[in-house]
Design an enzyme around this catalytic site. Structure first.
Site, PDB file in Angstrom:
ATOM      1  N   ARG A   1       3.456  -5.906   4.608  1.00  0.00           N
ATOM      2  CA  ARG A   1       3.602  -6.034   6.060  1.00  0.00           C
ATOM      3  C   ARG A   1       2.622  -7.056   6.636  1.00  0.00           C
ATOM      4  O   ARG A   1       2.946  -7.761   7.599  1.00  0.00           O
ATOM      5  CB  ARG A   1       3.428  -4.668   6.716  1.00  0.00           C
ATOM      6  CG  ARG A   1       4.580  -3.713   6.403  1.00  0.00           C
ATOM      7  CD  ARG A   1       4.242  -2.286   6.788  1.00  0.00           C
ATOM      8  NE  ARG A   1       3.946  -2.175   8.210  1.00  0.00           N
ATOM      9  CZ  ARG A   1       3.370  -1.099   8.759  1.00  0.00           C
ATOM     10  NH1 ARG A   1       3.017  -0.072   7.997  1.00  0.00           N
ATOM     11  NH2 ARG A   1       3.152  -1.066  10.052  1.00  0.00           N
TER      12      ARG A   1
ATOM     13  N   ASP B   1       3.931   4.055   3.518  1.00  0.00           N
ATOM     14  CA  ASP B   1       3.293   4.359   4.801  1.00  0.00           C
ATOM     15  C   ASP B   1       4.281   4.986   5.772  1.00  0.00           C
ATOM     16  O   ASP B   1       5.494   5.031   5.526  1.00  0.00           O
ATOM     17  CB  ASP B   1       2.740   3.075   5.427  1.00  0.00           C
ATOM     18  CG  ASP B   1       1.625   2.464   4.599  1.00  0.00           C
ATOM     19  OD1 ASP B   1       0.865   3.224   3.972  1.00  0.00           O
ATOM     20  OD2 ASP B   1       1.521   1.223   4.582  1.00  0.00           O
TER      21      ASP B   1
ATOM     22  N   TYR C   1       9.511  -4.759  -3.475  1.00  0.00           N
ATOM     23  CA  TYR C   1       9.734  -4.369  -2.085  1.00  0.00           C
ATOM     24  C   TYR C   1      10.684  -5.371  -1.429  1.00  0.00           C
ATOM     25  O   TYR C   1      10.727  -6.545  -1.810  1.00  0.00           O
ATOM     26  CB  TYR C   1       8.421  -4.366  -1.302  1.00  0.00           C
ATOM     27  CG  TYR C   1       7.554  -3.158  -1.526  1.00  0.00           C
ATOM     28  CD1 TYR C   1       7.630  -2.061  -0.672  1.00  0.00           C
ATOM     29  CD2 TYR C   1       6.647  -3.113  -2.579  1.00  0.00           C
ATOM     30  CE1 TYR C   1       6.818  -0.952  -0.866  1.00  0.00           C
ATOM     31  CE2 TYR C   1       5.835  -2.007  -2.787  1.00  0.00           C
ATOM     32  CZ  TYR C   1       5.931  -0.930  -1.921  1.00  0.00           C
ATOM     33  OH  TYR C   1       5.131   0.170  -2.129  1.00  0.00           O
TER      34      TYR C   1
ATOM     35  N   ARG D   1       2.783   5.075  -3.003  1.00  0.00           N
ATOM     36  CA  ARG D   1       2.749   5.734  -1.701  1.00  0.00           C
ATOM     37  C   ARG D   1       3.280   4.798  -0.620  1.00  0.00           C
ATOM     38  O   ARG D   1       2.858   3.653  -0.518  1.00  0.00           O
ATOM     39  CB  ARG D   1       1.312   6.133  -1.347  1.00  0.00           C
ATOM     40  CG  ARG D   1       0.682   7.124  -2.313  1.00  0.00           C
ATOM     41  CD  ARG D   1      -0.783   7.324  -1.971  1.00  0.00           C
ATOM     42  NE  ARG D   1      -1.437   8.213  -2.919  1.00  0.00           N
ATOM     43  CZ  ARG D   1      -2.741   8.470  -2.918  1.00  0.00           C
ATOM     44  NH1 ARG D   1      -3.522   7.861  -2.018  1.00  0.00           N
ATOM     45  NH2 ARG D   1      -3.265   9.292  -3.787  1.00  0.00           N
TER      46      ARG D   1
END
Length: 254
Positions: free
Chosen positions: A196, A52, A110, A50
């Protein structure tokens, strides 16, 4: 029932994340509606990871079960015809019930893109702008403590629903291009806001606001309040998801 896997990519700027919401402004909501128009029945979508609000995906993998018997082109071109231009299905494949988009994945990668410049560049909308100089060498050295298996509670969002904060990072590389940089982070799985939050703390080191050793102290503290702020979403992309070769998932993105 047929189990269909899709490979897709999307620009996350205009979506409120992956997961369905009552207002319908998510990637899952748009994709579900488009698939159901082809399947002519309700479907339940499962994704690999998932994302954001505002986060992008270069490679996202989903699966769904359906009684509909359609050619693979229908799940690609037919679905794309009903999607906004910021979401695209790149490939489709029929697999057996042993495949699961989330649980069959063995690792995820990522990338977080950023650039340092006196003024913001509107053409770099998939990157985070920092207006201060960064010590990239210090950031690389500080990041070394994150490799391996750790409790990443210090970099976990308060609303994270993961059963365990323990994750394994296989690689974390800072790449310098001509006019931007990016961190590529490869791990078995990630906590909510983990990348993040890591970026926010690495930026503190890069600005010399914190010592390189500070990052290890924060990691070992397991205390989110000691880490830096969560960095903006627009620089983050789900870049790749790795599966056992038997499923041939990379064929979806060929």
């Amino acid at each position: 029932m047929n189990r269909v896997a899709l490979g897709l990519c999307y620009d996350g700027h205009e979506f409120e994340g992956w997961q369905t919401q009552p207002h319908g402004r998510t990637v899952q909501d748009h994709l579900t509606k488009a698939i159901e128009a082809i399947a002519q029945e309700p479907i339940a979508l499962i994704c690999a990871g998932r994302t954001d609000t505002g986060v992008h995906a270069r490679q996202q993998v989903v699966h769904f079960d359906t009684a509909a018997d359609r050619p693979l082109t229908a799940w690609i071109k037919g679905v794309n015809n009903s999607l906004p231009p910021t979401i695209s299905v790149l490939g489709a494949k029929q697999l057996d019930a042993s495949f699961h988009a989330r649980f069959s994945a063995v690792s995820r990668t990522y990338r977080y893109y950023f650039y340092s410049a006196p003024v913001r560049d509107p053409f770099k909308r998939f990157m985070t702008w920092v207006h201060y100089p960064l010590d990239l060498a210090a950031m690389r050295r500080a990041a070394e403590c994150l490799l391996g298996t750790h409790d990443f509670s210090a970099f976990r969002a308060s609303q994270c629903q993961a059963a365990s904060p323990v994750r394994t990072l296989f690689a974390l590389n800072l790449i310098e291009a001509v006019d931007h940089c990016y961190f590529e982070i490869h791990g078995n799985a990630f906590l909510h806001h983990m990348v993040r939050n890591l970026m926010g703390s690495l930026m503190e080191v890069g600005q010399h606001r914190q010592a390189e050793s500070w990052l290890r102290d924060v990691l070992e503290s397991r205390n989110r309040s000691l880490a830096a702020k969560t960095y903006p979403a627009q620089g983050l992309s789900l870049w790749n998801i790795e599966y056992p070769e038997q499923y041939g998932i990379q064929e979806l993105f060929a």
